[in-house]
Design a protein around this motif. Structure first.
Motif, PDB file in Angstrom:
ATOM      1  N   ASP A  57      65.507 -17.421 -40.214  1.00  0.00           N
ATOM      2  CA  ASP A  57      64.164 -17.992 -40.308  1.00  0.00           C
ATOM      3  C   ASP A  57      63.069 -17.021 -39.877  1.00  0.00           C
ATOM      4  O   ASP A  57      61.884 -17.270 -40.136  1.00  0.00           O
ATOM      5  N   GLN A  58      63.412 -15.901 -39.243  1.00  0.00           N
ATOM      6  CA  GLN A  58      62.397 -14.946 -38.804  1.00  0.00           C
ATOM      7  C   GLN A  58      62.387 -13.663 -39.619  1.00  0.00           C
ATOM      8  O   GLN A  58      61.461 -12.862 -39.507  1.00  0.00           O
ATOM      9  N   VAL A  64      67.748 -22.961 -47.117  1.00  0.00           N
ATOM     10  CA  VAL A  64      68.307 -23.457 -45.864  1.00  0.00           C
ATOM     11  C   VAL A  64      69.759 -23.013 -45.743  1.00  0.00           C
ATOM     12  O   VAL A  64      70.523 -23.073 -46.719  1.00  0.00           O
ATOM     13  N   GLN A  74      68.618 -23.193 -40.262  1.00  0.00           N
ATOM     14  CA  GLN A  74      67.523 -22.226 -40.301  1.00  0.00           C
ATOM     15  C   GLN A  74      66.981 -22.113 -41.724  1.00  0.00           C
ATOM     16  O   GLN A  74      67.741 -22.130 -42.695  1.00  0.00           O
ATOM     17  N   GLU A  75      65.665 -21.996 -41.841  1.00  0.00           N
ATOM     18  CA  GLU A  75      64.999 -22.006 -43.133  1.00  0.00           C
ATOM     19  C   GLU A  75      64.293 -20.673 -43.402  1.00  0.00           C
ATOM     20  O   GLU A  75      63.893 -19.966 -42.473  1.00  0.00           O
ATOM     21  N   HIS A  76      64.151 -20.367 -44.671  1.00  0.00           N
ATOM     22  CA  HIS A  76      63.428 -19.156 -45.086  1.00  0.00           C
ATOM     23  C   HIS A  76      62.710 -19.456 -46.395  1.00  0.00           C
ATOM     24  O   HIS A  76      63.335 -19.898 -47.367  1.00  0.00           O
ATOM     25  N   THR A 104      67.083 -13.484 -36.994  1.00  0.00           N
ATOM     26  CA  THR A 104      67.600 -14.747 -37.497  1.00  0.00           C
ATOM     27  C   THR A 104      67.078 -14.984 -38.912  1.00  0.00           C
ATOM     28  O   THR A 104      66.098 -14.382 -39.338  1.00  0.00           O
ATOM     29  N   TRP A 159      72.363 -16.203 -36.929  1.00  0.00           N
ATOM     30  CA  TRP A 159      72.136 -17.149 -38.020  1.00  0.00           C
ATOM     31  C   TRP A 159      72.862 -18.454 -37.730  1.00  0.00           C
ATOM     32  O   TRP A 159      74.023 -18.457 -37.322  1.00  0.00           O
ATOM     33  N   THR A 208      61.977 -23.378 -50.272  1.00  0.00           N
ATOM     34  CA  THR A 208      62.524 -23.233 -48.920  1.00  0.00           C
ATOM     35  C   THR A 208      64.041 -23.210 -48.983  1.00  0.00           C
ATOM     36  O   THR A 208      64.679 -24.180 -49.376  1.00  0.00           O
ATOM     37  N   LYS A 210      66.013 -26.757 -49.618  1.00  0.00           N
ATOM     38  CA  LYS A 210      65.640 -27.904 -48.791  1.00  0.00           C
ATOM     39  C   LYS A 210      65.154 -29.048 -49.667  1.00  0.00           C
ATOM     40  O   LYS A 210      65.444 -30.222 -49.394  1.00  0.00           O
TER      41      LYS A 210
END
Length: 380
Positions: free
Chosen positions: A118-119, A183, A149-151, A116, A145, A181, A217
């Motif tokens: 975020d992971q 999103v 979800q954030e990264h 995903t 996805w 961040t 974000k």
């Protein structure tokens, strides 16, 4: 007497021997005995060639394989473990989710690690997006996805001026290296953006819609203006902030996540006089007022389209991420205070003003040469 090999005239020694005649009985007897011996030897060689089994009585040790077990291919396949396969292939094949957040499908490209948004690591995101562009996987169906979800990435510093990809930019602020961040804000198919260069879908057909819209974000740590003072009334197509988005900011993003953000067509108001829209081709842009609020929020009844130009407002759609009202307000940086932030929408009635999102999530009109929060987005 020569027995093996060719003699003159193409005959063998045996052939020549058979043609020999002599009045000496002893000599004839010797010749006959030699011929019989050769025929016996040939019979032995032929029989040996046709013999089955271990005719030389060799052992496994003689062949250097005394430690090899006698197993069928079915037995060997049944005993293989995941670790054996990974070691043999040199990478971990992609697979299903299993509830661990590593995605949900079975893509056809085993070299792509499925996770995903975020992971995943930066490199894994790059691999997945490129595989999706080639039609090998679908980021939503295969990788899990989802909007929201954030990264977190480390964005390199951006100078106040410079050049990139044949264009130059010049603004009044610089940006230091900082954590940003990202999103997933909407699925591209839901939105008005089209890719300038089509990619592939999983059916092998051309796809002009992005997979996802990716935004910040929060705003960047430093604020900036939409226009220079000498160009206060310029629309989005001609403003200095658009140039910065497609050069300075793009260069920084490409340093972290290269070759995944696509050029797309972006709708904005054309002129202050009149109510026409225009298309720009951007790698990164600012959101329009409608894309954030869904309707220009005003305190008086019946003022839904009060702030941005009507034609632009009617052409745009709200981002799914911003339908949650608490997502609209932004900080300066990930740890700063909430501040007003810029959109690409110009004021509906004052040429030198621009639509901004206030710190309490409402839309306001502010001067285009004054600095506010910057929160660009791109399409993947």
């Amino acid at each position: 007497m020569r027995v093996f090999g060719r003699s003159e005239g193409g005959k063998t020694a045996v052939d020549n021997a058979l043609s020999i005649t002599s009045t000496n009985p002893v000599q004839n007897a010797v010749i006959t005995e030699c011929i019989n011996d050769m025929n016996d030897s040939l019979d032995i060689v032929k029989a040996h060639a046709k013999a089955a089994g271990n005719v030389h009585n060799l052992t496994l040790a003689d062949l250097g394989i005394e430690n090899v077990e006698n197993k069928s291919s079915a037995d060997i396949r049944g005993e293989l473990t995941k670790e054996d396969i990974i070691k043999a292939l040199g990478y971990e094949p992609s697979g299903g989710n299993g509830g661990d957040g590593t995605g949900g499908g079975e893509p056809s490209n085993p070299n792509v690690t499925i996770k995903t948004f975020d992971q995943a690591t930066d490199e894994e995101i790059i691999q997945m997006v490129k595989a999706a562009d080639a039609g090998l996987i679908d980021l939503a169906e295969d990788c899990g996805w989802e909007v929201g979800q954030e990264h977190v990435i480390t964005l390199p510093a951006i100078a106040a001026s410079g050049s990139y990809d044949g264009q130059t930019w010049s603004v009044n602020e610089e940006h230091l290296e900082q954590e940003v961040t990202l999103v997933l804000m909407d699925a591209g198919a839901n939105q008005t953006f089209d890719l300038v260069a089509p990619v592939k879908d999983k059916n092998g057909l051309e796809r002009i819609k992005p997979s996802f819209i990716v935004g910040l974000k929060n705003s960047l740590e430093n604020k900036g203006a939409i226009n220079a003072a000498s160009e206060a009334g310029n629309p989005w197509n001609d403003c200095v902030r658009r140039t910065w988005c497609n050069t300075g900011f793009r260069q920084a993003m490409e340093a972290v996540l290269p070759d995944i953000f696509k050029q797309f067509t972006c709708i904005s108001a054309k002129d202050f006089e009149g109510d026409d829209i225009q298309l720009s081709k951007d790698y990164f842009s600012l959101f329009g007022a409608k894309e954030v609020t869904g309707g220009d929020i005003a305190t008086s009844a019946g003022a839904e389209t009060k702030y941005s130009k009507l034609a632009e407002f009617n052409a745009l759609k709200q981002m799914e991420y911003y339908t949650v009202s608490t997502h609209i307000a932004k900080k300066l940086g990930n740890s700063g205070s909430q501040e007003d932030w810029l959109t690409r929408s110009r004021s509906y009635n004052i040429k030198a003003r621009w639509c901004c999102v206030s710190s309490n999530s409402t839309m306001v009109q502010l001067f285009s040469t004054v600095s506010y929060g910057l929160s660009p987005f791109g399409c993947i």
